[in-house]
Every structure is written in structure tokens, then in C-alpha cells.
Design an enzyme around this catalytic site. Sequence first.
Site, PDB file in Angstrom:
ATOM      1  CE  LYS A  11       1.053   1.007   4.462  1.00 21.79           C
ATOM      2  NZ  LYS A  11       1.828   2.164   4.907  1.00 21.79           N
TER       3      LYS A  11
ATOM      4  CG  ASP B  23      -0.198  -0.788   7.831  1.00 23.37           C
ATOM      5  OD1 ASP B  23      -1.087   0.040   8.136  1.00 23.37           O
ATOM      6  OD2 ASP B  23       1.007  -0.507   7.738  1.00 23.37           O
TER       7      ASP B  23
ATOM      8  N   GLY C 290       9.872  -0.652   4.261  1.00 21.45           N
ATOM      9  CA  GLY C 290       9.831   0.416   3.259  1.00 21.45           C
ATOM     10  C   GLY C 290       8.652   1.354   3.409  1.00 21.45           C
TER      11      GLY C 290
HETATM   12  P1  ATP Z   1       4.777  -0.863   8.207  1.00 21.75           P
HETATM   13  O1  ATP Z   1       4.723   0.408   7.425  1.00 21.75           O
HETATM   14  O2  ATP Z   1       3.488  -1.634   8.272  1.00 21.75           O
HETATM   15  O3  ATP Z   1       5.514  -0.783   9.523  1.00 21.75           O
HETATM   16  P2  ATP Z   1       6.902  -1.664   6.539  1.00 21.75           P
HETATM   17  O4  ATP Z   1       6.505  -1.957   5.139  1.00 21.75           O
HETATM   18  O5  ATP Z   1       7.631  -0.386   6.807  1.00 21.75           O
HETATM   19  O6  ATP Z   1       5.644  -1.853   7.402  1.00 21.75           O
HETATM   20  P3  ATP Z   1       7.731  -4.379   6.805  1.00 21.75           P
HETATM   21  O7  ATP Z   1       8.488  -4.736   5.576  1.00 21.75           O
HETATM   22  O8  ATP Z   1       6.346  -4.871   6.889  1.00 21.75           O
HETATM   23  O9  ATP Z   1       7.817  -2.821   7.043  1.00 21.75           O
HETATM   24  O10 ATP Z   1       8.552  -4.957   8.055  1.00 21.75           O
HETATM   25  C1  ATP Z   1       9.054  -4.248   9.125  1.00 21.75           C
HETATM   26  C2  ATP Z   1       9.882  -5.193  10.009  1.00 21.75           C
HETATM   27  O11 ATP Z   1       9.076  -6.305  10.416  1.00 21.75           O
HETATM   28  C3  ATP Z   1      11.060  -5.812   9.283  1.00 21.75           C
HETATM   29  O12 ATP Z   1      12.220  -5.076   9.528  1.00 21.75           O
HETATM   30  C4  ATP Z   1      11.154  -7.237   9.829  1.00 21.75           C
HETATM   31  O13 ATP Z   1      12.121  -7.334  10.841  1.00 21.75           O
HETATM   32  C5  ATP Z   1       9.808  -7.522  10.461  1.00 21.75           C
HETATM   33  N1  ATP Z   1       9.015  -8.548   9.738  1.00 21.75           N
HETATM   34  C6  ATP Z   1       8.227  -9.470  10.309  1.00 21.75           C
HETATM   35  N2  ATP Z   1       7.618 -10.226   9.381  1.00 21.75           N
HETATM   36  C7  ATP Z   1       8.001  -9.782   8.189  1.00 21.75           C
HETATM   37  C8  ATP Z   1       7.706 -10.178   6.856  1.00 21.75           C
HETATM   38  N3  ATP Z   1       6.890 -11.188   6.558  1.00 21.75           N
HETATM   39  N4  ATP Z   1       8.276  -9.457   5.873  1.00 21.75           N
HETATM   40  C9  ATP Z   1       9.091  -8.432   6.166  1.00 21.75           C
HETATM   41  N5  ATP Z   1       9.426  -8.043   7.408  1.00 21.75           N
HETATM   42  C10 ATP Z   1       8.885  -8.708   8.416  1.00 21.75           C
END
Ligand code: ATP
Length: 320
Positions: free
Chosen positions: A20, A154, A115
Site C-alpha cells: 500500500k 496494516d 519500506g
Molecule cells: P509498516 O509500514 O506496516 O511498519 P513496513 O513496510 O515499513 O511496514 P515491513 O516490511 O512490513 O515494514 O517490516 C518491518 C519489520 O518487520 C522488518 O524489519 C522485519 O524485521 C519484520 N518482519 C516481520 N515479518 C516480516 C515479513 N513477513 N516481511 C518483512 N518483514 C517482516
Amino acid sequence: MNAVRGRFAARTVRVKAPGKINVSLDVGPLREDGYHSVASVYLAVSLYEEVAATSTADGGITVSISPASTLDLDDVDIPLDERNLAYRAAAIMADVSEHSTGVHLEITKRVPVAGGMGGGSADAAATLVACDALWNSGLSRDELAHLAAELGADVPFSLLGGTAVGLGVGDDLSPALAKAQMDWVLVTADYGLSTPEVFRKLDRLRLGEGVAVQEPSAVDPKILQALRSGDADALSRVLVNDLQRASIELAPGLRDTLGLGESCGAIAGLVSGSGPTVALLTHSPAAAAGLAEDLAHHGLNALAVHGPVHGARIISDTLL
Ligand code: ATP
């Protein structure tokens, strides 16, 4: 995989779920419970995670991750145990399913890790849908959404897809009837930003300024109007992300990425969620493809995407 062990026949359900972007993100003050209330417009975009859930005879949950060719996972540490959101989604589904088996989850990652695009949440949403089918749990979409909310703010949105307004901590979702396609370029970074750290940075910035922030309770209706009519120029005037300045403080290069995007022809840009992914808005699929190419020549990792797209959905179901 060996298909049959005794009477056990393995089956693989493959599900894809979207990442998203937050087209708008208003963040309230730090609450006593440590969370922040938000008001946000979520848009599901055509960058998908894929989870293949294969039943196993041994009763446990295992996870493996392979990056799609567009994603470099070399310096990224993703836990494969119960800290992984997909693992936790499978564990929750096993608890509520009468006929659960063991399961192996093979995640194909396209959404950048940490990200700001909810990649882990997409893995969890895909896993809920896959295990629901694998174990014939027969849960309604609403029941799945409840389980999704237990996993993270999310996760319900990746299940739902499309466009939605998120209130509360982002999990109080209302679908928005905004189906016009918009074309974006995502510039992904080769590093991540921790979401809690970005929120803490924003709190500190606000404290230093001594400005009292209101609890957000609604999103600007102009955002939904622009999304409904597919009016990219109108949307460009109302894009907002309260977290952006905190993300830029932590990763100053984001300012250059936003500037370069606009000087190469984006109508507007913003950091997605807590970043560091940057989302650049364009007028058409061709403009998005051209912008992504230009930015790639500048050494950036840029992908043309569109949204809204559907939420977590089964793409195949195979008896092995
Ligand atoms: P959000 O904005 O929802 O916090 P994001 O996209 O910034 O999410 P994600 O890639 O979802 O970040 O992951 C954040 C952290 O969660 C990662 O650094 C990792 O250590 C942990 N994590 C747990 N499960 C997963 C997964 N299936 N994929 C990626 N990271 C994961």
C-alpha cells in the site's frame, strides 16, 4: 516435494496480496497507551507479495523467503520464526481451524522490507487467506478481518485492497468507492526505516516546536473526490504525510529523491507511510513508465505501478 505420506496428500494454495501507499496520513499526538491515532487514505498498488502455503504432515509452521528479481534482500534481516508476521498469521489460523495441518509458507517478496509499504502486513494477509483455504476453515471475510487486526494495523487493509479510509491506529477501515486508476512511480531505497523510530522522531520534532496537535478524526474529502474522479492534478494538491518530515530527518536523501522525481516530471510526490519508499504521482501509465526509466538512469530503483488494485486473493490451489 514428496506428494503423499501415508494418507496425507499435500496441497499448495498460492495467494497474492498488495502493498500500500498512504495517499494521506494525518498523525495525532502520542497517546497514553503509546500509540498514535491516525486518519489516512490507503491505496493498494500493483506491487504484490506472494505466499505459497503448502500443507505438511509434521504439524509445524516453517517459512522461507525468496526475493523477486526486482528486490535485493542481501542486507536485510527478516526473521523466519514466530517474529515473522506470516508465521503468526498461520499460527492464528491454526488456532481457529478444526482441521489444520503443518504448513510451509514460501514468501516471494516484491514489496521493499521496512519500506513503509506494509510488506510484512501483505504477507500476513496472504497467509490468512491461504490457510483459510488450505484448512477449509470457512471463515467469512469479516472474521478474517478481525484476525488480521490482531496481527497489525496494516493487515486488514491488505486483505481488503482498493482504496480505504483508516482511522484509530489505522485498522478502523472504511472502503472508499474510488476506483479510478492512478499511475505512480515508487522509488525504493536499499535501506529500511523503523516505523516506531519515525513516529518517535515526529513526537520529538513536535515537542521541540511546542505545538499542540489535534486528534485526527476524518480525512480531507477533497482527497476522496480526487481519487473518485481520477483527477491526478487535484490529488497532487492534497497529498499529505505528517510523518514525511520525520522520515527526512532520519534519511535526508529522501528530500533529493522527491526533488529529482518532480524535476523529472512527477506531478507531486510524498514519502509513503514511514518511508523510505517515495511515491511519485503521474498523469498516465506512459508517463509513469517514462519517469521510472528516467529515474533508473539517475541510479534510482524505480517501479511504475497503478492503484487501486484488489486485496489478498487466491491465484492457484493445487493438490500435489
Ligand atoms: P509498516 O509500514 O506496516 O511498519 P513496513 O513496510 O515499513 O511496514 P515491513 O516490511 O512490513 O515494514 O517490516 C518491518 C519489520 O518487520 C522488518 O524489519 C522485519 O524485521 C519484520 N518482519 C516481520 N515479518 C516480516 C515479513 N513477513 N516481511 C518483512 N518483514 C517482516
